[in-house]
Design a protein around this motif. Sequence first.
Motif, PDB file in Angstrom:
ATOM      1  N   ASN A   1       0.831  -1.211   0.000  1.00  0.00           N
ATOM      2  CA  ASN A   1       0.000   0.000   0.000  1.00  0.00           C
ATOM      3  C   ASN A   1       0.861   1.255   0.000  1.00  0.00           C
ATOM      4  OD1 ASN A   1      -2.579   1.276   0.097  1.00  0.00           O
ATOM      5  ND2 ASN A   1      -2.232   1.747   2.266  1.00  0.00           N
ATOM      6  N   ALA A   2       2.002   1.192   0.698  1.00  0.00           N
ATOM      7  CA  ALA A   2       2.901   2.341   0.744  1.00  0.00           C
ATOM      8  C   ALA A   2       3.460   2.661  -0.633  1.00  0.00           C
ATOM      9  CB  ALA A   2       4.043   2.060   1.729  1.00  0.00           C
ATOM     10  N   LYS A   3       3.671   1.634  -1.419  1.00  0.00           N
ATOM     11  CA  LYS A   3       4.235   1.841  -2.753  1.00  0.00           C
ATOM     12  C   LYS A   3       3.187   2.267  -3.781  1.00  0.00           C
ATOM     13  CE  LYS A   3       7.652  -0.326  -4.369  1.00  0.00           C
ATOM     14  NZ  LYS A   3       9.050  -0.529  -4.536  1.00  0.00           N
ATOM     15  N   THR A   4       1.913   1.912  -3.534  1.00  0.00           N
ATOM     16  CA  THR A   4       0.892   2.151  -4.569  1.00  0.00           C
ATOM     17  C   THR A   4      -0.190   3.142  -4.173  1.00  0.00           C
ATOM     18  OG1 THR A   4      -0.461   0.282  -3.791  1.00  0.00           O
ATOM     19  CG2 THR A   4       1.198  -0.176  -5.499  1.00  0.00           C
ATOM     20  N   ALA A   5      -0.296   3.489  -2.893  1.00  0.00           N
ATOM     21  CA  ALA A   5      -1.416   4.320  -2.423  1.00  0.00           C
ATOM     22  C   ALA A   5      -1.480   5.666  -3.133  1.00  0.00           C
ATOM     23  CB  ALA A   5      -1.325   4.527  -0.916  1.00  0.00           C
ATOM     24  N   GLY A   6      -0.334   6.311  -3.292  1.00  0.00           N
ATOM     25  CA  GLY A   6      -0.323   7.627  -3.928  1.00  0.00           C
ATOM     26  C   GLY A   6      -0.848   7.589  -5.353  1.00  0.00           C
ATOM     27  N   GLN A   7      -0.364   6.618  -6.137  1.00  0.00           N
ATOM     28  CA  GLN A   7      -0.796   6.520  -7.529  1.00  0.00           C
ATOM     29  C   GLN A   7      -2.265   6.115  -7.627  1.00  0.00           C
ATOM     30  OE1 GLN A   7       1.625   3.944  -9.954  1.00  0.00           O
ATOM     31  NE2 GLN A   7       0.577   4.518 -11.850  1.00  0.00           N
ATOM     32  N   THR A   8      -2.689   5.199  -6.737  1.00  0.00           N
ATOM     33  CA  THR A   8      -4.100   4.766  -6.727  1.00  0.00           C
ATOM     34  C   THR A   8      -5.029   5.947  -6.450  1.00  0.00           C
ATOM     35  OG1 THR A   8      -3.515   2.534  -5.984  1.00  0.00           O
ATOM     36  CG2 THR A   8      -5.783   3.270  -5.594  1.00  0.00           C
ATOM     37  N   ALA A   9      -4.662   6.738  -5.442  1.00  0.00           N
ATOM     38  CA  ALA A   9      -5.494   7.886  -5.087  1.00  0.00           C
ATOM     39  C   ALA A   9      -5.507   8.926  -6.198  1.00  0.00           C
ATOM     40  CB  ALA A   9      -4.989   8.510  -3.787  1.00  0.00           C
ATOM     41  N   ALA A  10      -4.371   9.143  -6.825  1.00  0.00           N
ATOM     42  CA  ALA A  10      -4.286  10.144  -7.894  1.00  0.00           C
ATOM     43  C   ALA A  10      -5.151   9.743  -9.086  1.00  0.00           C
ATOM     44  CB  ALA A  10      -2.836  10.326  -8.332  1.00  0.00           C
ATOM     45  N   LEU A  11      -5.097   8.446  -9.448  1.00  0.00           N
ATOM     46  CA  LEU A  11      -5.911   7.969 -10.566  1.00  0.00           C
ATOM     47  C   LEU A  11      -7.396   8.068 -10.245  1.00  0.00           C
ATOM     48  CD1 LEU A  11      -3.880   4.807 -11.697  1.00  0.00           C
ATOM     49  CD2 LEU A  11      -4.121   6.966 -12.942  1.00  0.00           C
ATOM     50  N   ALA A  12      -7.767   7.698  -9.008  1.00  0.00           N
ATOM     51  CA  ALA A  12      -9.178   7.757  -8.612  1.00  0.00           C
ATOM     52  C   ALA A  12      -9.678   9.202  -8.606  1.00  0.00           C
ATOM     53  CB  ALA A  12      -9.363   7.128  -7.235  1.00  0.00           C
ATOM     54  N   ALA A  13      -8.829  10.117  -8.127  1.00  0.00           N
ATOM     55  CA  ALA A  13      -9.223  11.528  -8.085  1.00  0.00           C
ATOM     56  C   ALA A  13      -9.429  12.079  -9.493  1.00  0.00           C
ATOM     57  CB  ALA A  13      -8.165  12.344  -7.344  1.00  0.00           C
ATOM     58  N   GLN A  14      -8.525  11.719 -10.414  1.00  0.00           N
ATOM     59  CA  GLN A  14      -8.663  12.207 -11.791  1.00  0.00           C
ATOM     60  C   GLN A  14      -9.876  11.582 -12.476  1.00  0.00           C
ATOM     61  OE1 GLN A  14      -6.793  14.624 -13.193  1.00  0.00           O
ATOM     62  NE2 GLN A  14      -8.238  14.531 -14.910  1.00  0.00           N
ATOM     63  N   GLN A  15     -10.138  10.323 -12.152  1.00  0.00           N
ATOM     64  CA  GLN A  15     -11.315   9.647 -12.703  1.00  0.00           C
ATOM     65  C   GLN A  15     -12.596  10.336 -12.241  1.00  0.00           C
ATOM     66  OE1 GLN A  15     -12.147   5.586 -11.271  1.00  0.00           O
ATOM     67  NE2 GLN A  15     -12.297   4.966 -13.419  1.00  0.00           N
ATOM     68  N   THR A  16     -12.666  10.676 -10.975  1.00  0.00           N
ATOM     69  CA  THR A  16     -13.837  11.379 -10.440  1.00  0.00           C
ATOM     70  C   THR A  16     -13.998  12.747 -11.083  1.00  0.00           C
ATOM     71  OG1 THR A  16     -13.648  10.243  -8.311  1.00  0.00           O
ATOM     72  CG2 THR A  16     -14.878  12.316  -8.341  1.00  0.00           C
ATOM     73  N   LYS A  17     -12.882  13.445 -11.240  1.00  0.00           N
ATOM     74  CA  LYS A  17     -12.933  14.781 -11.846  1.00  0.00           C
ATOM     75  C   LYS A  17     -13.423  14.706 -13.286  1.00  0.00           C
ATOM     76  CE  LYS A  17     -10.116  18.799 -13.025  1.00  0.00           C
ATOM     77  NZ  LYS A  17      -8.743  19.394 -13.043  1.00  0.00           N
ATOM     78  N   ASP A  18     -12.896  13.759 -14.062  1.00  0.00           N
ATOM     79  CA  ASP A  18     -13.311  13.618 -15.463  1.00  0.00           C
ATOM     80  C   ASP A  18     -14.796  13.252 -15.565  1.00  0.00           C
ATOM     81  OD1 ASP A  18     -10.772  14.210 -16.258  1.00  0.00           O
ATOM     82  OD2 ASP A  18     -10.224  12.188 -16.880  1.00  0.00           O
ATOM     83  N   SER A  19     -15.228  12.319 -14.723  1.00  0.00           N
ATOM     84  CA  SER A  19     -16.631  11.890 -14.761  1.00  0.00           C
ATOM     85  C   SER A  19     -17.562  13.032 -14.383  1.00  0.00           C
ATOM     86  CB  SER A  19     -16.849  10.701 -13.815  1.00  0.00           C
ATOM     87  OG  SER A  19     -16.102   9.577 -14.233  1.00  0.00           O
ATOM     88  N   THR A  20     -17.157  13.806 -13.378  1.00  0.00           N
ATOM     89  CA  THR A  20     -17.966  14.955 -12.958  1.00  0.00           C
ATOM     90  C   THR A  20     -18.053  16.001 -14.065  1.00  0.00           C
ATOM     91  OG1 THR A  20     -17.323  14.609 -10.643  1.00  0.00           O
ATOM     92  CG2 THR A  20     -18.196  16.773 -11.226  1.00  0.00           C
ATOM     93  N   THR A  21     -16.933  16.219 -14.744  1.00  0.00           N
ATOM     94  CA  THR A  21     -16.913  17.185 -15.843  1.00  0.00           C
ATOM     95  C   THR A  21     -17.792  16.713 -16.995  1.00  0.00           C
ATOM     96  OG1 THR A  21     -14.650  17.825 -15.248  1.00  0.00           O
ATOM     97  CG2 THR A  21     -15.427  18.478 -17.434  1.00  0.00           C
ATOM     98  N   LEU A  22     -17.750  15.413 -17.299  1.00  0.00           N
ATOM     99  CA  LEU A  22     -18.622  14.864 -18.351  1.00  0.00           C
ATOM    100  C   LEU A  22     -20.093  15.064 -17.999  1.00  0.00           C
ATOM    101  CD1 LEU A  22     -16.974  11.473 -19.440  1.00  0.00           C
ATOM    102  CD2 LEU A  22     -17.548  13.395 -20.923  1.00  0.00           C
ATOM    103  N   SER A  23     -20.440  14.806 -16.750  1.00  0.00           N
ATOM    104  CA  SER A  23     -21.831  14.994 -16.316  1.00  0.00           C
ATOM    105  C   SER A  23     -22.238  16.459 -16.424  1.00  0.00           C
ATOM    106  CB  SER A  23     -22.005  14.512 -14.873  1.00  0.00           C
ATOM    107  OG  SER A  23     -21.785  13.114 -14.775  1.00  0.00           O
ATOM    108  N   ALA A  24     -21.311  17.348 -16.115  1.00  0.00           N
ATOM    109  CA  ALA A  24     -21.598  18.778 -16.206  1.00  0.00           C
ATOM    110  C   ALA A  24     -21.864  19.181 -17.646  1.00  0.00           C
ATOM    111  CB  ALA A  24     -20.426  19.581 -15.640  1.00  0.00           C
ATOM    112  N   TYR A  25     -21.051  18.673 -18.560  1.00  0.00           N
ATOM    113  CA  TYR A  25     -21.282  18.970 -19.976  1.00  0.00           C
ATOM    114  C   TYR A  25     -22.602  18.362 -20.452  1.00  0.00           C
ATOM    115  CZ  TYR A  25     -16.818  21.173 -21.029  1.00  0.00           C
ATOM    116  OH  TYR A  25     -15.758  22.051 -21.093  1.00  0.00           O
TER     117      TYR A  25
END
Length: 501
Positions: free
Chosen positions: A45-69
Amino acid sequence: MSTISTTSSTASANAALQSAAQSIISGSTGNSSMDVSTLVSALVNAKTAGQTAALAAQQTKDSTTLSAYGALSSALSALQSGIAGLANGTTLSTFAATASGKGLTATAGAGAVAGSYSVNVTQIAGSQALSSAAFGASTKLGTGTLTISLGGTPMSVNLDDTNNTLAGIASAINSNGSNPGVTATVVTGTDGAHLVLRSSNTGAANVIDVSTSNITTDNGLSSLGVTSTASTTGGVSTIVSSDTSNAWTQSGVAQDASFSVGGIAATSASNTVTTAIAGVTMNLTADSVGTTQTLTVSQDTTAQNTAITNFVSLYNTVVTTMASLSSFTAGSSSQGPLLGDSTLQTIRNQLATIVGGSVGSGSTGSTLAAIGIKLKDDPADGTMVVDNNALNAALQSSPATVASLFNSTNGIAQQLNTAITSFTQTGGIIDTRNTALNADLKSITTQQTSLADYTTQLTNQYQAQFTALNTLMATMNNNSQYLTALFGGTNSAGALATNKS
């Protein structure tokens, strides 16, 4: 919001890692064995947590932006649909038709022109109804063929012992696939049962004829013949029965409507008259007979007012939707998903330019303000308000101004229609952004899959390594305890220490 999520995930991973480190220390000092599962999970988890969280955050942002459009596109499409009649010019070409008396209603459509017409109705169109002589309800009238025609269009009904009662004959007529428009019922009175035939079509020409043929058994079947004669002047139909002793009676006559418009005589087979006045449909009822009334055709300002007011409402919905999607609240972590978005800003500016602009040039130019539609006092709001009195006045006294403002070439609605199409069409600015966002989401999914594979590989590797280490440390601890028992240790004497010769 994504930064907070990533920081939280990192902090959690560090805490788990410290706990795992304590497990190693405990295992190496002989206090207990290592918790391999927790240790491996913490290290991975120490090796992957940062990348996992970053990908999930970007995924949420993209999905939210798509819904907004999606929400913005829906509001734009609703506006475009709502202004279609204003954009193509049909709404401002609508007319209303009203009659001064009763029994006459009318609607005005394409081709109608303003004017007043004197309408006098002397007769409305009627449909023929024939009643046969009386028979017993269960009497079998015989076998053979009935040929029934309406306005010269025939159908044949074959009768046998299964369907030659009046009820059977009526059912056979109604279910016949070649029926030209005759309905049959059985009406029972004090004298017996009667077969009643009705035409579904009005008009003098739509008369009913009945003939019989191929009769092999006759118990009244041959008496069902009747010949109807249509009036050549649109008047009532007449009938002659084949059997005067068992004669048919005519309870409803086939006739045309008869009326005059502005003194010009006319007839119609239907009470819905579409050919008398260009673009106008008149509907005649019995209450209109014998009256002369005025039919007035004029611009339908009520429908036009509704269409223009609806346009303002739909435009305001677009404006408030854009405001919500780009909202900013100081001190809050929750902001509009399209805050600072250049695509939204382009759309907002272009729409505002259109509704705030002038149609035409110089002194002949028209604006929405000229017909009572203005922006709210707060310029940052962007929505419009309608002065209904001013709009009605413009529709009634300055129709040319309204028509110019909403002309189908470069009018306000047509400009908006063209702009919205450029925003929402395939290859438009919204579609381009959506395509980029979907591509990014696809890339994120690929990265998440790769990260999951790496996590599995790393977990298996660490599991093997620390399981072996745990086994080794357990063996070393056992050996240490054995040697201490033999030779002694700090503050203790072993078994060999007391076995000296």
